[in-house]
Structure formats: structure tokens, C-alpha cells
Write an enzyme that holds these catalytic residues in place. Structure first.
Site, PDB file in Angstrom:
ATOM      1  N   SER A 209       0.825  -1.205   0.000  1.00 41.40           N
ATOM      2  CA  SER A 209       0.000   0.000   0.000  1.00 41.40           C
ATOM      3  C   SER A 209       0.864   1.262   0.000  1.00 41.40           C
ATOM      4  O   SER A 209       1.589   1.525  -0.939  1.00 41.40           O
ATOM      5  CB  SER A 209      -0.950  -0.032   1.208  1.00 41.40           C
ATOM      6  OG  SER A 209      -1.892   0.998   1.155  1.00 41.40           O
TER       7      SER A 209
ATOM      8  N   ASP B 246      -2.770   6.196  -3.489  1.00 40.66           N
ATOM      9  CA  ASP B 246      -1.612   5.587  -2.842  1.00 40.66           C
ATOM     10  C   ASP B 246      -1.111   4.437  -3.704  1.00 40.66           C
ATOM     11  O   ASP B 246      -1.590   4.209  -4.815  1.00 40.66           O
ATOM     12  CB  ASP B 246      -1.932   5.145  -1.423  1.00 40.66           C
ATOM     13  CG  ASP B 246      -2.897   3.974  -1.365  1.00 40.66           C
ATOM     14  OD1 ASP B 246      -3.648   3.769  -2.328  1.00 40.66           O
ATOM     15  OD2 ASP B 246      -2.907   3.252  -0.341  1.00 40.66           O
TER      16      ASP B 246
ATOM     17  N   ASP C  26      -1.299   1.169  -3.884  1.00 42.53           N
ATOM     18  CA  ASP C  26      -2.172   0.127  -4.444  1.00 42.53           C
ATOM     19  C   ASP C  26      -3.533   0.679  -4.837  1.00 42.53           C
ATOM     20  O   ASP C  26      -4.420  -0.083  -5.232  1.00 42.53           O
ATOM     21  CB  ASP C  26      -2.321  -1.044  -3.480  1.00 42.53           C
ATOM     22  CG  ASP C  26      -3.120  -0.696  -2.236  1.00 42.53           C
ATOM     23  OD1 ASP C  26      -3.095   0.473  -1.815  1.00 42.53           O
ATOM     24  OD2 ASP C  26      -3.766  -1.594  -1.678  1.00 42.53           O
TER      25      ASP C  26
ATOM     26  N   ASP D  46      -6.059   1.866  -3.229  1.00 43.52           N
ATOM     27  CA  ASP D  46      -7.292   1.619  -2.475  1.00 43.52           C
ATOM     28  C   ASP D  46      -7.718   2.856  -1.691  1.00 43.52           C
ATOM     29  O   ASP D  46      -8.751   2.844  -1.030  1.00 43.52           O
ATOM     30  CB  ASP D  46      -7.174   0.400  -1.562  1.00 43.52           C
ATOM     31  CG  ASP D  46      -6.156   0.556  -0.440  1.00 43.52           C
ATOM     32  OD1 ASP D  46      -5.379   1.533  -0.452  1.00 43.52           O
ATOM     33  OD2 ASP D  46      -6.122  -0.323   0.447  1.00 43.52           O
TER      34      ASP D  46
END
Length: 460
Positions: free
Chosen positions: A101, A239, A241, A243
Site C-alpha cells: 500500500s 496511494d 495500491d 485503495d
């Protein structure tokens, strides 16, 4: 029993140190065994972000799944939301995301989702951990070995789903987009251009080691500057990833997760899209945000930090929206977990429907003074039982009674104790935060790792 490997958002660690190929293969075998035990479809879909270690660890994880007889579709670099969507709509029993992440490039991680696209429960994670150390896992041969297919076709359905969320389109809008050199570096700008927007980008040249480096949702000043330099109508920052997403208006002022949810809630307040009128936040949600919601006839329900907890509470309440200051937001009618691309489209839809600039929304409420201090320690294990820490927390809670809150917790992904203090007065906030941090440093031989004034910034 306490989980040994899983934290608040899957397994994380430094790649090739804690998170080795051998570990990932063991995890893949165990996750596959859990899937077979559930009687679910023996098919898994996996994706990753742009970290250099991603292909290595993803291949090892996939090999573990195949070794127990699970077929694997590998989608390559895709946002976390894509894996959730494909898992729940295309008949997969398991989804896996190889990503850390917002963490720096040397870190990596694996988070797991079920056939419904939701993060696995703590009970499921504990069961998988037990299988990691178990003997007698399936070892099929011949046609019983799982098939590994490197597929890119499944991402098209996810892209079509996203484009369908914004019937108003974006023709005439100029957007500044920071993809953090991460998982959305190709998909997000392409999607927004297909919707008609003019898009200027940064953080869209990943080299395997520059993910989240001075860009992305944890460094929103990068997109704030790009907006001001290019005259964009809105800045969007994802960010690593993708999400989560945070925003800034056309003047460069930050719009964090709390403000994004407030904008959405007020716009859809009289619609069936927002029924019941409840928002699921976390213990970190700002008191000023809660006051604003209450004045608008909206209830804020708090959970522990993590979109897994938010998602579960939304299911219990039948709620439509929940999230964190950091930009992790769940729109439950679209997805059961955080998806930064969905979040961006939902905010853009409000702006298009109302036809007014993003800056007109930002000053809707004032945040209470809030700070987050991360204290680095050698061991988070027994911090809650140390007498000096217990005493400092008790004194702080007494001083803040009716005027603020204190939340102290161990990080689920790093060796840190996170101290959040909020008060209606900045001096009171700072004095109580200092008291708690001093106790942590003394009792745990700790040191201040970082400090952020969250009053006008992002949550963790």
C-alpha cells in the site's frame, strides 16, 4: 489465539527479509488449503503494485496455490479494487494482492479477499496461519496441479464498471492526477480521459523503487502543487495500491477522507442512495467532522482503524458509506472494500451534478485540533500493561473529558505505537500528547518516529 503473521491489512514486511519467497509459497499453500476446506471455487485471482519485489513474491505465492490444486489467474499490475471486483464477479474463490500500500518500496505485503471481494476475517486469517505450519497439505500430481495463467483480459470488466459509475462524464474538466508510481499509474489516467477529462499526471513512471516516493496520497503536496501550476479543476492523489484517494480543490487546498465523505453525504442526503443516514468512521475520525454530521442529521458510528472493520460495520447497519481521513472510503453499493478509483468517481460525480467548483465545499466545517505521534519501539507486545503508560493514559483521559479524545494503539504493520490526541484546544491537545509520549519513551525505550498535525492533514 493471536495471529502471528497477519496485521490490520494482510501480511507485511521487508521483501526478501521477513517476506521471503519461501514464506510466500507457504502462505499460498495454506491459503489454497483454506479455500479447499471452504468448498469454494478452487480458483484464485492475484494482482500486484509496481514494487520491484512484486513479481518475485507474487510468483511464489501463486506457486503455493497451484501446489495444492488451485488454479490462478495473474492480472499483473492492477489496483486493489480490481482484484476485489474480479473475485466477486467472475467466479473466483480467493483474491490476493501483492502490495504494501502506502509503505516505501523495500516493503511488500499480501492481503487476501474471499469470493465476495471482502478482506478475509481474522478467523480465516488465523486458520490460514495454522495451515502454514501443518503437515499433510494436499500435493496433487499430474492434472491435479493448479494452472497458472497470466491474464490481462479480466481487467477490462473492471474498467467498464468504473466508467459506468459516472454517467455525467467529465468533458470540459481538467484534472491533475498523482498515481504514486503505483498500481493505478496506467488505469486511472486512461479511465478519466475516456470519460472526457483533460488529465495532467505525475507519479506515473514507476521504476520498481519509486512507489510512494515524494508522491501519492501520503504526500499530497505534490498534487497540490501540480493543480496550482496547471490550473486544474481538481487534484486526485492515489496511494501505491490505489485503495485510497485524497483530493485538493482548484486552489490547492486539501480534501481528505472526512471531507470527501461529508461532501457526498450532504449531496445525497435526501436520496435513497443515502439511507440510513449513518456514516461509519473510525476512532481517528475528527470531532469537527462528527459535529458537522450530527448537525446535518447524520450519525457517525466509530470502529477500530482499518477498512475491514468499517466494511463489517456497514454490513451490520446496512450503511452506504464509511471510511477514514486517509482516503480509504467504502461505498458499499459499489464495493465491499476501499477503492480509490471508485472514491474519485463518486466525488467527481457530485461536483458534476452540482456544477460548482471544488473550493466551494472545503470550508463546510472546522476540524478540532488533532495530532498523531508515532513512537518507534523494539517490541509492542505488552505496552498496555506498563504502569507508567496506564497512569499517563488515565490522566490524559481525565483532562480531556468532554473536550476531546485520546487513542493509543500498536501499529498492525510497523513496530510503532500510534498516539492520537484530539481536543477543542490546541494547547490542551499538545500537553496531553506530550504526557503520553513521554511515558511511552520511558517505559519502552522508545523514540519519536514521526509527528503529524492532523487538524488540516491526513489520518493514518
Amino acid at each position: 489465539m493471536k495471529r502471528e503473521h497477519f496485521g490490520t491489512d494482510g501480511v507485511r514486511g521487508v521483501a526478501n527479509e521477513k517476506l521471503t519467497p519461501e514464506f510466500c509459497m507457504r502462505l499460498g499453500r495454506a491459503a489454497g488449503r483454506w479455500l479447499l476446506e471452504q468448498g469454494g471455487e478452487p480458483r484464485a485471482v492475484i494482482g500486484r503494485d509496481t514494487r520491484r519485489s512484486g513479481p518475485m513474491l507474487g510468483a511464489s505465492f501463486a506457486a503455493g496455490l497451484c501446489a495444492v490444486g488451485v488454479d490462478v489467474e495473474a492480472l499483473g499490475v492492477v489496483p486493489t479494487g480490481c482484484i476485489s471486483y474480479v473475485a466477486r464477479t467472475q467466479g473466483f474463490g480467493l483474491g490476493g494482492v501483492i502490495s504494501a500500500s502506502h509503505n516505501p518500496a523495500p516493503d511488500n505485503g499480501i492481503k487476501l479477499m474471499g469470493c465476495d471481494g471482502r478482506k478475509l476475517s481474522e478467523e480465516a486469517e488465523l486458520r490460514i496461519e495454522r495451515f502454514m505450519d501443518a503437515d499433510g497439505l494436499p500435493c496433487p500430481t499430474g492434472g491435479g496441479v493448479g494452472w497458472l495463467n497470466a491474464s490481462a483480459e479480466l481487467t477490462a470488466a473492471y474498467s467498464e464498471f468504473l466508467i459506468g459509475l459516472l454517467p455525467e462524464r467529465l468533458d470540459g474538466m481538467k484534472l491533475a492526477v498523482d498515481t504514486a508510481n503505483g498500481a493505478a499509474y496506467a488505469m486511472a489516467p486512461k479511465m478519466l480521459r475516456e470519460l472526457g477529462a483533460e488529465v495532467v499526471t505525475l507519479g506515473d513512471e514507476p521504476d520498481g523503487m519509486n512507489i510512494n516516493r515524494e508522491c501519492g496520497a501520503t504526500s499530497p503536496e505534490a498534487v497540490q502543487k501540480l493543480v496550482c501550476d496547471t490550473g486544474a479543476d481538481l487534484g486526485i492523489s492515489f496511494d501505491g495500491d490505489a485503495d485510497r484517494a485524497v483530493f485538493c480543490d482548484e486552489t490547492g487546498r486539501l480534501i481528505n477522507g472526512d471531507r470527501t465523505m461529508a461532501i457526498w453525504c450532504v449531496h445525497w442526503g435526501d436520496s435513497s442512495r443515502f439511507d440510513p443516514k449513518v456514516v461509519v468512521g473510525t476512532v481517528m475520525s475528527n470531532g469537527g467532522f462528527e459535529q458537522y454530521l450530527n448537525a446535518s442529521g447524520i450519525q457517525l458510528v466509530r470502529t477500530p482503524v482499518g477498512d475491514k472493520h468499517i466494511g463489517a460495520r456497514l454490513v451490520e447497519l446496512g450503511g452506504k458509506i464509511g471510511g477514514e481521513q486517509s482516503g480509504h472510503i467504502i461505498f458499499s453499493e459499489h464495493a465491499p472494500t476501499g477503492d480509490g478509483l471508485v472514491t474519485a468517481l463518486e466525488l467527481l460525480r457530485v461536483i458534476r451534478r452540482e456544477g460548482r467548483p471544488a473550493s466551494s465545499y472545503v470550508a463546510a466545517f472546522d476540524n478540532w485540533p488533532q495530532t498523531l505521534i508515532n513512537v518507534a519501539v523494539d517490541n509492542c507486545g505488552d505496552w498496555e500493561s506498563r504502569p507508567e503508560i496506564v497512569d499517563a493514559l488515565s490522566r490524559a483521559e481525565e483532562a480531556l473529558a468532554g473536550r476531546g479524545r485520546v487513542v493509543v494503539r500498536a501499529s498492525g504493520t510497523q513496530p510503532l505505537i500510534r498516539v492520537m490526541v484530539e481536543a477543542d484546544d490546541a494547547a490542551l491537545r499538545d500537553s496531553e500528547a506530550s504526557r503520553i509520549v513521554a511515558a511511552l519513551k520511558s517505559a519502552l525505550n522508545g523514540s519519536v518516529y514521526s509527528q503529524v498535525d492532523l487538524t488540516h492533514a491526513l489520518g493514518d
